[in-house]
Design a protein around this motif. Structure first.
Motif, PDB file in Angstrom:
ATOM      1  N   TRP A  10      45.712  39.517  41.631  1.00 11.97           N
ATOM      2  CA  TRP A  10      44.727  40.570  41.349  1.00 11.97           C
ATOM      3  C   TRP A  10      45.306  41.963  41.476  1.00 11.97           C
ATOM      4  O   TRP A  10      44.751  42.932  40.951  1.00 11.97           O
ATOM      5  CB  TRP A  10      43.507  40.426  42.266  1.00 11.97           C
ATOM      6  CG  TRP A  10      43.733  40.783  43.717  1.00 11.97           C
ATOM      7  CD1 TRP A  10      44.083  39.949  44.720  1.00 11.97           C
ATOM      8  CD2 TRP A  10      43.632  42.084  44.325  1.00 11.97           C
ATOM      9  NE1 TRP A  10      44.200  40.621  45.904  1.00 11.97           N
ATOM     10  CE2 TRP A  10      43.925  41.929  45.690  1.00 11.97           C
ATOM     11  CE3 TRP A  10      43.310  43.358  43.834  1.00 11.97           C
ATOM     12  CZ2 TRP A  10      43.924  43.014  46.573  1.00 11.97           C
ATOM     13  CZ3 TRP A  10      43.305  44.432  44.724  1.00 11.97           C
ATOM     14  CH2 TRP A  10      43.602  44.259  46.063  1.00 11.97           C
ATOM     15  N   ARG A  25      36.124  37.991  40.682  1.00 14.05           N
ATOM     16  CA  ARG A  25      36.230  36.782  41.509  1.00 14.05           C
ATOM     17  C   ARG A  25      35.076  35.825  41.221  1.00 14.05           C
ATOM     18  O   ARG A  25      33.929  36.248  41.077  1.00 14.05           O
ATOM     19  CB  ARG A  25      36.205  37.149  42.990  1.00 14.05           C
ATOM     20  CG  ARG A  25      36.278  35.922  43.913  1.00 14.05           C
ATOM     21  CD  ARG A  25      36.363  36.309  45.358  1.00 14.05           C
ATOM     22  NE  ARG A  25      35.163  36.995  45.817  1.00 14.05           N
ATOM     23  CZ  ARG A  25      34.964  37.396  47.072  1.00 14.05           C
ATOM     24  NH1 ARG A  25      35.918  37.198  47.971  1.00 14.05           N
ATOM     25  NH2 ARG A  25      33.860  38.003  47.420  1.00 14.05           N
ATOM     26  N   SER A 111      46.115  33.425  42.806  1.00 13.96           N
ATOM     27  CA  SER A 111      44.883  33.599  42.030  1.00 13.96           C
ATOM     28  C   SER A 111      43.865  32.533  42.415  1.00 13.96           C
ATOM     29  O   SER A 111      42.662  32.707  42.200  1.00 13.96           O
ATOM     30  CB  SER A 111      45.177  33.524  40.527  1.00 13.96           C
ATOM     31  OG  SER A 111      45.768  32.275  40.191  1.00 13.96           O
ATOM     32  N   CYS A 126      38.648  31.777  42.544  1.00 14.80           N
ATOM     33  CA  CYS A 126      39.649  32.292  41.594  1.00 14.80           C
ATOM     34  C   CYS A 126      39.495  33.804  41.555  1.00 14.80           C
ATOM     35  O   CYS A 126      38.411  34.325  41.295  1.00 14.80           O
ATOM     36  CB  CYS A 126      39.449  31.696  40.200  1.00 14.80           C
ATOM     37  SG  CYS A 126      40.676  32.345  39.035  1.00 14.80           S
ATOM     38  N   LEU A 128      41.131  37.275  39.908  1.00 14.64           N
ATOM     39  CA  LEU A 128      42.002  37.793  38.844  1.00 14.64           C
ATOM     40  C   LEU A 128      41.897  39.315  38.760  1.00 14.64           C
ATOM     41  O   LEU A 128      40.899  39.905  39.190  1.00 14.64           O
ATOM     42  CB  LEU A 128      41.591  37.193  37.497  1.00 14.64           C
ATOM     43  CG  LEU A 128      41.731  35.680  37.352  1.00 14.64           C
ATOM     44  CD1 LEU A 128      41.200  35.237  35.988  1.00 14.64           C
ATOM     45  CD2 LEU A 128      43.182  35.242  37.521  1.00 14.64           C
ATOM     46  N   ALA A 136      38.086  33.614  35.117  1.00 16.25           N
ATOM     47  CA  ALA A 136      38.006  33.171  36.517  1.00 16.25           C
ATOM     48  C   ALA A 136      37.110  31.946  36.639  1.00 16.25           C
ATOM     49  O   ALA A 136      37.420  31.008  37.380  1.00 16.25           O
ATOM     50  CB  ALA A 136      37.483  34.306  37.393  1.00 16.25           C
TER      51      ALA A 136
END
Length: 350
Positions: A10, A25, A111, A126, A128, A136
């Motif tokens: 991220w 997220r 991630s 997840c 990103l 995500a």
């Protein structure tokens, strides 16, 4: 222990709407069928759950073409190492404070993180860069499907997935977007904009989620409801609202540039000057100045600094990360001194 200074995915600072959105997220809460929630499990039962996950997940995920996951028992880490994972947004404060049987699985670029025996048996996350909620969700579902093919989840019609907290029952999905909104703050519009979010099922939190206050003009926007909505509906709603806020933030920045260009340039250059010359700097002051610098970068008011440097600093200046970097325990004042050194190093030398 993995390389704690490793950048998380991220922090890259690139992707859709990255001038305003730091990260996206998606988190799925899941529990094993016929096993009580973690809060009421004995230490041995918690260890049994963690053991099941440790032995099943790496194989499952490799078969589904996801890179290898590292299994980490939290009680094997120092307090400093656990806090660093919190500062990188890879685990919750609650998991970091836990005892036996608490664990996390992390993939190579961080991630994907799967918290084990937090509030629920599994929390699949997840995380990103930029505005990538759909991606995500796709990745989180890939992990979830792989797990569900081998594990019996607690699921009951017509409610959906059963979770420890009633507000997560249903899809078990929490989606959130970290947004940088200095334009709306400076033009005194942010309260009006964000106060409308509960009416559309969304809520606003700070940099470290529930219970944290907004700082550095950073606001985390997430869904409040998971029951009675599909995963796609939740993501669509959050995406739509975030895109509207992005429009309003860009409009505010455009108005500021037209009316206060000199003042903005002064604000940004002062921030850069202080960040690269201050001998002593608190985390609160640093986050505020980094916000000014981020605004300057995205409005092309300053050159030579990139947003990924600022994302790195957002974590590196936190107490645990700072002490780990210098490999020693420090008082509050010592941290303020070393924080100044580290900011200068990252902004000037990189």
């Amino acid at each position: 222990m993995r390389n704690i200074f490793k950048h998380s995915k991220w922090m890259e600072g690139y992707g859709p709407e990255a001038d305003i959105v730091l990260s996206s997220r998606v988190r799925l809460a899941r529990n094993f069928k016929d096993i009580p929630f973690p809060q009421v499990l004995s230490e041995q039962k918690l260890l049994d759950v963690a053991d099941t996950v440790e032995h099943m997940v790496p194989e499952l995920l490799s078969n589904n073409k996801i890179d290898t996951l590292e299994f980490i028992l939290l009680d094997k880490l120092s307090a400093l190492e656990k806090q660093i994972l919190v500062e990188k947004h890879l685990i919750s404060i609650q998991l970091a404070e836990g005892g036996k049987g608490k664990a996390v699985l992390l993939n190579n670029d961080e991630s994907i993180s799967i918290m084990v025996n937090e509030e629920d048996h599994l929390r699949i996350q997840c995380l990103l860069p930029a505005l990538q909620l759909n991606e995500a969700l796709r990745i989180a579902n890939l992990v979830d499907d792989a797990l569900e093919s081998k594990l019996d989840y607690a699921f009951r019609e017509p409610y959906g997935y059963l979770t420890s907290c009633p507000t997560n029952v249903g899809t078990g999905l929490r989606a959130s977007v970290m947004m940088h909104l200095p334009g709306l703050v400076i033009t005194n519009q942010v309260k009006k904009v964000l106060s409308a979010l509960p009416r559309v099922g969304l809520t606003v939190r700070g940099l470290y989620g529930e219970g944290s206050e907004a700082s550095g003009n950073l606001f985390q926007i997430s869904n409040q409801i998971t029951l009675g909505q599909s995963e796609e509906d939740i993501i669509y709603n959050l995406n739509s609202v975030c895109n509207k806020i992005i429009e309003q933030e860009r409009s505010a920045r455009k108005a500021m540039q037209a009316e206060w260009k000199i003042q903005l340039e002064d604000k940004v250059n002062r921030a850069y000057g202080l960040l690269t010359h201050a001998k002593v700097i608190s985390s609160e002051e640093a986050i505020r100045l980094l916000s000014d610098l981020r605004l300057g970068i995205t409005m092309n008011l300053i050159n030579g600094v990139k947003t990924d440097q600022l994302n790195e600093l957002l974590v590196a200046i936190q107490p645990a990360s700072l002490q780990a970097h210098y490999e020693k325990s420090m008082s509050s004042f010592e941290r303020d001194v070393k924080r100044g050194e580290l900011i200068k190093k990252i902004l000037i030398e990189k």
